[in-house]
Design a protein around this motif. Structure first.
Motif, PDB file in Angstrom:
ATOM      1  N   LEU A 125      -4.272   0.527  -6.742  1.00 25.54           N
ATOM      2  CA  LEU A 125      -4.373  -0.686  -5.934  1.00 25.54           C
ATOM      3  C   LEU A 125      -3.657  -0.427  -4.617  1.00 25.54           C
ATOM      4  CD1 LEU A 125      -4.979  -3.981  -6.068  1.00 25.54           C
ATOM      5  CD2 LEU A 125      -2.506  -4.035  -6.158  1.00 25.54           C
ATOM      6  N   CYS A 126      -4.344  -0.661  -3.506  1.00 30.89           N
ATOM      7  CA  CYS A 126      -3.724  -0.518  -2.189  1.00 30.89           C
ATOM      8  C   CYS A 126      -3.390  -1.893  -1.621  1.00 30.89           C
ATOM      9  CB  CYS A 126      -4.657   0.204  -1.214  1.00 30.89           C
ATOM     10  SG  CYS A 126      -4.670   1.987  -1.415  1.00 30.89           S
ATOM     11  N   ILE A 127      -2.154  -2.047  -1.125  1.00 31.41           N
ATOM     12  CA  ILE A 127      -1.797  -3.231  -0.345  1.00 31.41           C
ATOM     13  C   ILE A 127      -1.837  -2.802   1.114  1.00 31.41           C
ATOM     14  CG2 ILE A 127      -0.102  -5.026   0.117  1.00 31.41           C
ATOM     15  CD1 ILE A 127       1.020  -4.643  -2.646  1.00 31.41           C
ATOM     16  N   ALA A 128      -2.786  -3.368   1.859  1.00 35.89           N
ATOM     17  CA  ALA A 128      -2.993  -2.967   3.255  1.00 35.89           C
ATOM     18  C   ALA A 128      -2.602  -4.115   4.179  1.00 35.89           C
ATOM     19  CB  ALA A 128      -4.459  -2.586   3.483  1.00 35.89           C
ATOM     20  N   GLY A 129      -2.175  -3.760   5.370  1.00 33.77           N
ATOM     21  CA  GLY A 129      -1.802  -4.772   6.349  1.00 33.77           C
ATOM     22  C   GLY A 129      -0.920  -4.162   7.409  1.00 33.77           C
ATOM     23  N   GLU A 130      -0.641  -4.931   8.424  1.00 32.15           N
ATOM     24  CA  GLU A 130       0.130  -4.421   9.555  1.00 32.15           C
ATOM     25  C   GLU A 130       1.620  -4.677   9.360  1.00 32.15           C
ATOM     26  OE1 GLU A 130      -2.721  -4.543  13.283  1.00 32.15           O
ATOM     27  OE2 GLU A 130      -2.537  -6.533  12.432  1.00 32.15           O
ATOM     28  N   SER A 131       2.439  -4.152  10.275  1.00 33.69           N
ATOM     29  CA  SER A 131       3.888  -4.333  10.195  1.00 33.69           C
ATOM     30  C   SER A 131       4.234  -5.815  10.112  1.00 33.69           C
ATOM     31  CB  SER A 131       4.559  -3.735  11.434  1.00 33.69           C
ATOM     32  OG  SER A 131       4.274  -2.368  11.523  1.00 33.69           O
ATOM     33  N   GLY A 132       5.187  -6.149   9.242  1.00 42.38           N
ATOM     34  CA  GLY A 132       5.615  -7.539   9.116  1.00 42.38           C
ATOM     35  C   GLY A 132       4.749  -8.367   8.190  1.00 42.38           C
ATOM     36  N   SER A 133       3.796  -7.727   7.501  1.00 45.28           N
ATOM     37  CA  SER A 133       2.900  -8.495   6.628  1.00 45.28           C
ATOM     38  C   SER A 133       3.516  -8.781   5.258  1.00 45.28           C
ATOM     39  CB  SER A 133       1.569  -7.761   6.450  1.00 45.28           C
ATOM     40  OG  SER A 133       1.776  -6.524   5.789  1.00 45.28           O
ATOM     41  N   GLY A 134       4.621  -8.097   4.929  1.00 45.59           N
ATOM     42  CA  GLY A 134       5.277  -8.317   3.637  1.00 45.59           C
ATOM     43  C   GLY A 134       4.935  -7.282   2.583  1.00 45.59           C
TER      44      GLY A 134
ATOM     45  N   GLY B 146      -8.252   4.296   6.568  1.00 39.57           N
ATOM     46  CA  GLY B 146      -8.857   5.548   6.113  1.00 39.57           C
ATOM     47  C   GLY B 146      -8.256   5.974   4.781  1.00 39.57           C
ATOM     48  N   VAL B 147      -6.936   5.844   4.655  1.00 42.33           N
ATOM     49  CA  VAL B 147      -6.244   6.165   3.399  1.00 42.33           C
ATOM     50  C   VAL B 147      -6.698   5.203   2.293  1.00 42.33           C
ATOM     51  CG1 VAL B 147      -3.984   6.197   2.254  1.00 42.33           C
ATOM     52  CG2 VAL B 147      -4.251   7.229   4.521  1.00 42.33           C
ATOM     53  N   VAL B 148      -6.857   3.921   2.634  1.00 41.98           N
ATOM     54  CA  VAL B 148      -7.334   2.918   1.664  1.00 41.98           C
ATOM     55  C   VAL B 148      -8.705   3.327   1.122  1.00 41.98           C
ATOM     56  CG1 VAL B 148      -8.069   0.509   1.367  1.00 41.98           C
ATOM     57  CG2 VAL B 148      -6.008   1.019   2.681  1.00 41.98           C
ATOM     58  N   ALA B 149      -9.627   3.691   2.023  1.00 38.93           N
ATOM     59  CA  ALA B 149     -10.984   4.069   1.611  1.00 38.93           C
ATOM     60  C   ALA B 149     -10.980   5.313   0.725  1.00 38.93           C
ATOM     61  CB  ALA B 149     -11.854   4.300   2.845  1.00 38.93           C
ATOM     62  N   GLU B 150     -10.072   6.256   1.008  1.00 37.17           N
ATOM     63  CA  GLU B 150     -10.004   7.496   0.234  1.00 37.17           C
ATOM     64  C   GLU B 150      -9.419   7.288  -1.160  1.00 37.17           C
ATOM     65  OE1 GLU B 150     -11.160  10.397   0.876  1.00 37.17           O
ATOM     66  OE2 GLU B 150     -11.577  10.353   3.024  1.00 37.17           O
ATOM     67  N   MET B 151      -8.447   6.351  -1.299  1.00 42.25           N
ATOM     68  CA  MET B 151      -7.634   6.302  -2.511  1.00 42.25           C
ATOM     69  C   MET B 151      -7.861   5.103  -3.424  1.00 42.25           C
ATOM     70  SD  MET B 151      -5.784   9.070  -2.324  1.00 42.25           S
ATOM     71  CE  MET B 151      -4.426   8.824  -3.468  1.00 42.25           C
ATOM     72  N   ALA B 152      -8.233   3.948  -2.878  1.00 39.55           N
ATOM     73  CA  ALA B 152      -8.135   2.695  -3.631  1.00 39.55           C
ATOM     74  C   ALA B 152      -9.291   2.454  -4.596  1.00 39.55           C
ATOM     75  CB  ALA B 152      -8.035   1.522  -2.659  1.00 39.55           C
ATOM     76  N   ASP B 153      -8.976   1.754  -5.708  1.00 41.35           N
ATOM     77  CA  ASP B 153      -9.988   1.115  -6.546  1.00 41.35           C
ATOM     78  C   ASP B 153     -10.110  -0.358  -6.148  1.00 41.35           C
ATOM     79  OD1 ASP B 153     -10.616   3.337  -8.358  1.00 41.35           O
ATOM     80  OD2 ASP B 153      -8.539   3.103  -9.015  1.00 41.35           O
ATOM     81  N   GLU B 154      -8.951  -0.970  -5.904  1.00 45.54           N
ATOM     82  CA  GLU B 154      -8.902  -2.363  -5.443  1.00 45.54           C
ATOM     83  C   GLU B 154      -7.987  -2.453  -4.233  1.00 45.54           C
ATOM     84  OE1 GLU B 154      -8.539  -5.741  -8.186  1.00 45.54           O
ATOM     85  OE2 GLU B 154      -8.486  -4.240  -9.776  1.00 45.54           O
ATOM     86  N   VAL B 155      -8.199  -3.485  -3.407  1.00 42.20           N
ATOM     87  CA  VAL B 155      -7.411  -3.650  -2.187  1.00 42.20           C
ATOM     88  C   VAL B 155      -6.931  -5.087  -2.061  1.00 42.20           C
ATOM     89  CG1 VAL B 155      -7.342  -3.271   0.317  1.00 42.20           C
ATOM     90  CG2 VAL B 155      -8.959  -1.966  -1.083  1.00 42.20           C
ATOM     91  N   VAL B 156      -5.654  -5.234  -1.706  1.00 38.39           N
ATOM     92  CA  VAL B 156      -5.091  -6.529  -1.306  1.00 38.39           C
ATOM     93  C   VAL B 156      -4.773  -6.416   0.187  1.00 38.39           C
ATOM     94  CG1 VAL B 156      -3.075  -8.044  -1.485  1.00 38.39           C
ATOM     95  CG2 VAL B 156      -4.129  -7.116  -3.559  1.00 38.39           C
ATOM     96  N   VAL B 157      -5.339  -7.287   1.002  1.00 36.81           N
ATOM     97  CA  VAL B 157      -5.068  -7.297   2.445  1.00 36.81           C
ATOM     98  C   VAL B 157      -4.072  -8.411   2.733  1.00 36.81           C
ATOM     99  CG1 VAL B 157      -6.045  -7.553   4.758  1.00 36.81           C
ATOM    100  CG2 VAL B 157      -7.360  -6.390   2.982  1.00 36.81           C
ATOM    101  N   MET B 158      -2.927  -8.036   3.346  1.00 35.61           N
ATOM    102  CA  MET B 158      -1.885  -9.026   3.652  1.00 35.61           C
ATOM    103  C   MET B 158      -1.719  -9.202   5.152  1.00 35.61           C
ATOM    104  SD  MET B 158       1.120  -8.378   0.848  1.00 35.61           S
ATOM    105  CE  MET B 158       2.052  -9.814   1.394  1.00 35.61           C
ATOM    106  N   ASN B 159      -1.354 -10.400   5.548  1.00 37.49           N
ATOM    107  CA  ASN B 159      -1.110 -10.735   6.953  1.00 37.49           C
ATOM    108  C   ASN B 159      -0.052 -11.820   7.010  1.00 37.49           C
ATOM    109  OD1 ASN B 159      -1.367 -11.103   9.760  1.00 37.49           O
ATOM    110  ND2 ASN B 159      -2.972 -12.631   9.479  1.00 37.49           N
TER     111      ASN B 159
END
Length: 576
Positions: free
Chosen positions: A38-47, A217-230
């Protein structure tokens, strides 16, 4: 699927984290299933990182968790006493931290740190712990294991330190591995090696992976599921294929649109008809090594016989891995260090100029540094910082200087009143804009941009690249753009030079070098770029084989043989 197999290994339910009155994570829920990523993706300060620290029980003391449960195999981690968390941390849940140099003890050898981790959690002898440490370093493909065990962290490269961190996190074979931005500060090939290692370890040890990253790019290579945080809120949670093919949240769409994708940039206009503003011939930089009474005097050959030209309104990208001589070349062009060879700016020879003779030249060539915070004095206001070049070069009238600073800030998309504030009051992207404003203060002809967007989030990076392109168009600026990010280089550069071990191994028009790479090292770099495309995941196994690199340390008086080039096409040269 039975209820037993569908039960998640780790579930985060309605987690909220506060610092004082500020809520930094708000009502976050997701589940981590055994053997999945599971990848948690988001920008700086997203938690993102705070969520991982909460799972590990490592939140700072001032943080408060007003609500939520963290269930690991039926136990609520938030309710466990510290002694039980210490037993679980490392043995059941391991973590790879973002910065290996600050996570490894500088006073302990690598072997000691690995052995300590094993013996803390398992009743084994020192000899058995040493054997386990060796096996784990072998598993993460660390060469010369016996030598590495007795080295200290500062003696290892960034990529090797990250491998040691992975070995330390995996040495007790935890059920869950949390990787917090494990590849952010690494070169593209080292990043690809680390990603491939993590895939291999996951298969071998059946590890469940929670990966935190801002790199799609790392998310696409590695993840089965993704959580996007903002901003502490979950914007979207979806299987990786659904997220990339049909993102639902507006924020996710914006994030994906900002990602530079190698092979999609429009063809740049040729600058071949423009006059040459910078001519570099046989640039060589060597650093003397200290030697003892009986040691031979030696030099580090950092840059060796580098030659290129830069035309008006053109961007030349210099790419390569850490230690290849990119930044040293940039500093030499700025006359920030001694060098041999010739650097001509607007026809004037710079080599040998010092003090007052160099001062007028600095008006025409400026530099944007990699870390905007480190390059801005925290005790000075933005007015002082951006106005400093004007003061140094004789503009002593305060009202004129203030008006010019306001104009410069507006050019880079900041309000004029921002000049009254201090650097810490701005975000990373805004600080980089301030550095660009300062570089523009004297109307230079050439700007050296040294990894100037590598520390920025993807959407901020896109804004800064747009700004650099607009300023180039308006003022016919020429850039030397130093980077290890091939997709960014493709986006902004007209020509590309590839450096390896202090020398240029390939140079030509952007589409010639990136579209038809001839040198094996250029091909290796391009094959390591993670693509934000789930249908074309890359196989990085070939990159795990280390390539032979010549030793840059040579006896004093050693002269390198002249690099010969083969012309592949008009303006496309490759080392032979």
């Amino acid at each position: 699927m039975t209820a037993e197999t569908s039960r998640p290994l780790l579930s985060v339910e309605h987690l909220s984290i506060e610092f004082g009155n500020r809520r930094v994570v708000n009502d976050l829920s997701f589940a981590l299933h055994s053997g999945k990523t599971l990848c948690i993706a988001g920008e700086s300060g997203s938690g993102k990182s705070l969520t991982s620290l909460a799972i590990m029980g490592l939140l700072p003391k001032i943080a408060r968790v007003p609500s939520g449960t963290l269930l690991f195999e039926g136990r609520d981690l938030l309710a466990l006493p510290e002694r039980q968390m210490q037993q679980l941390r490392g043995k059941e849940i391991g973590m790879i931290f973002q910065e290996p140099m600050t996570s490894l003890n500088p006073l302990m050898m690598v072997g000691q740190q690995l052995e300590e981790t094993v013996r803390r959690h398992e009743p084994v002898s020192r000899r058995q712990a040493r054997q386990r440490a060796k096996e784990m370093l072998d598993a993460v493909r660390v060469p010369h294991v016996d030598k590495r065990l007795v080295q200290y962290p500062h003696e290892l490269s960034g990529g090797m330190r990250q491998r040691v961190m992975i070995a330390m996190a995996m040495v007790c074979r935890p059920r869950v591995l949390i990787a917090d931005e494990p590849t952010t500060a690494l070169d593209v090939t080292i990043q690809a090696q680390i990603l491939e290692l993590m895939r291999e370890l996951q298969r071998e040890f059946d590890t469940t992976l929670l990966m935190i990253t801002h790199d799609m790019g790392v998310v696409a290579e590695m993840a089965d599921e993704v959580v996007v945080m903002n901003q502490g809120v979950m914007e979207e949670h979806a299987p990786v294929r659904d997220l990339f093919n049909a993102p639902q949240a507006a924020y996710t769409q914006k994030l994906l649109a900002a990602v530079p994708v190698l092979g999609t940039a429009p063809k740049p206009e040729s600058r071949a008809a423009q006059p040459v503003v910078l001519e570099v011939t046989d640039l060589t930089v060597r650093f003397p090594l200290r030697s003892g009474w009986f040691e031979e005097a030696r030099n580090v050959h950092a840059v060796e016989n580098v030659s290129f030209s830069l035309r008006q309104g053109e961007t030349l990208g210099i790419v390569g891995e850490s230690g290849c001589g990119k930044s040293t070349t940039g500093k030499a062009l700025m006359s920030m260090l001694a060098y041999d060879g010739s650097v001509k700016l607007l026809g004037r020879e710079l080599n040998g100029l010092k003090g007052e003779a160099l001062k007028p030249v600095r008006q025409d060539i400026q530099m944007i540094f990699q870390d905007p915070y480190a390059s801005l004095n925290p005790r000075k206001t933005i007015l002082d910082l951006v106005g400093e070049p004007l003061l140094i070069h004789g503009q002593t009238d305060f009202s004129q200087r203030k008006a010019r600073v306001a104009q410069l800030l507006e050019q880079v998309g900041l309000p004029g009143e921002a000049m009254e504030r201090y650097p810490h009051m701005f975000s990373g992207g805004q600080r980089q804009r301030i550095c660009i404003a300062r570089a523009l203060a004297l109307n230079p002809k050439v700007i050296i941009a040294d990894e100037s967007v590598s520390a920025l989030d993807v959407s901020v990076q896109a804004q800064v690249l747009d700004l650099l392109e607009r300023l180039q168009e308006e003022y016919q600026l020429s850039y030397v753009f130093i980077s290890h990010d091939m997709a960014v280089v493709e986006r902004i550069c007209h020509r590309v030079a590839v450096m390896f071990c202090g020398q240029i191994v390939e140079i030509g028009q952007r589409d010639q070098v990136l579209g038809n790479p001839q040198h094996p090292y250029t091909r290796r770099l391009l094959s390591a770029v993670p693509m934000p495309d789930v249908d074309h995941r890359r196989d990085f196994k070939a990159l795990l084989k280390e390539i032979e690199t010549p030793d840059p340390i040579k006896p004093r008086g050693y002269e390198a043989s002249v690099q010969n080039y083969r012309a592949v096409d008009l303006d496309h040269l490759v080392a032979v």
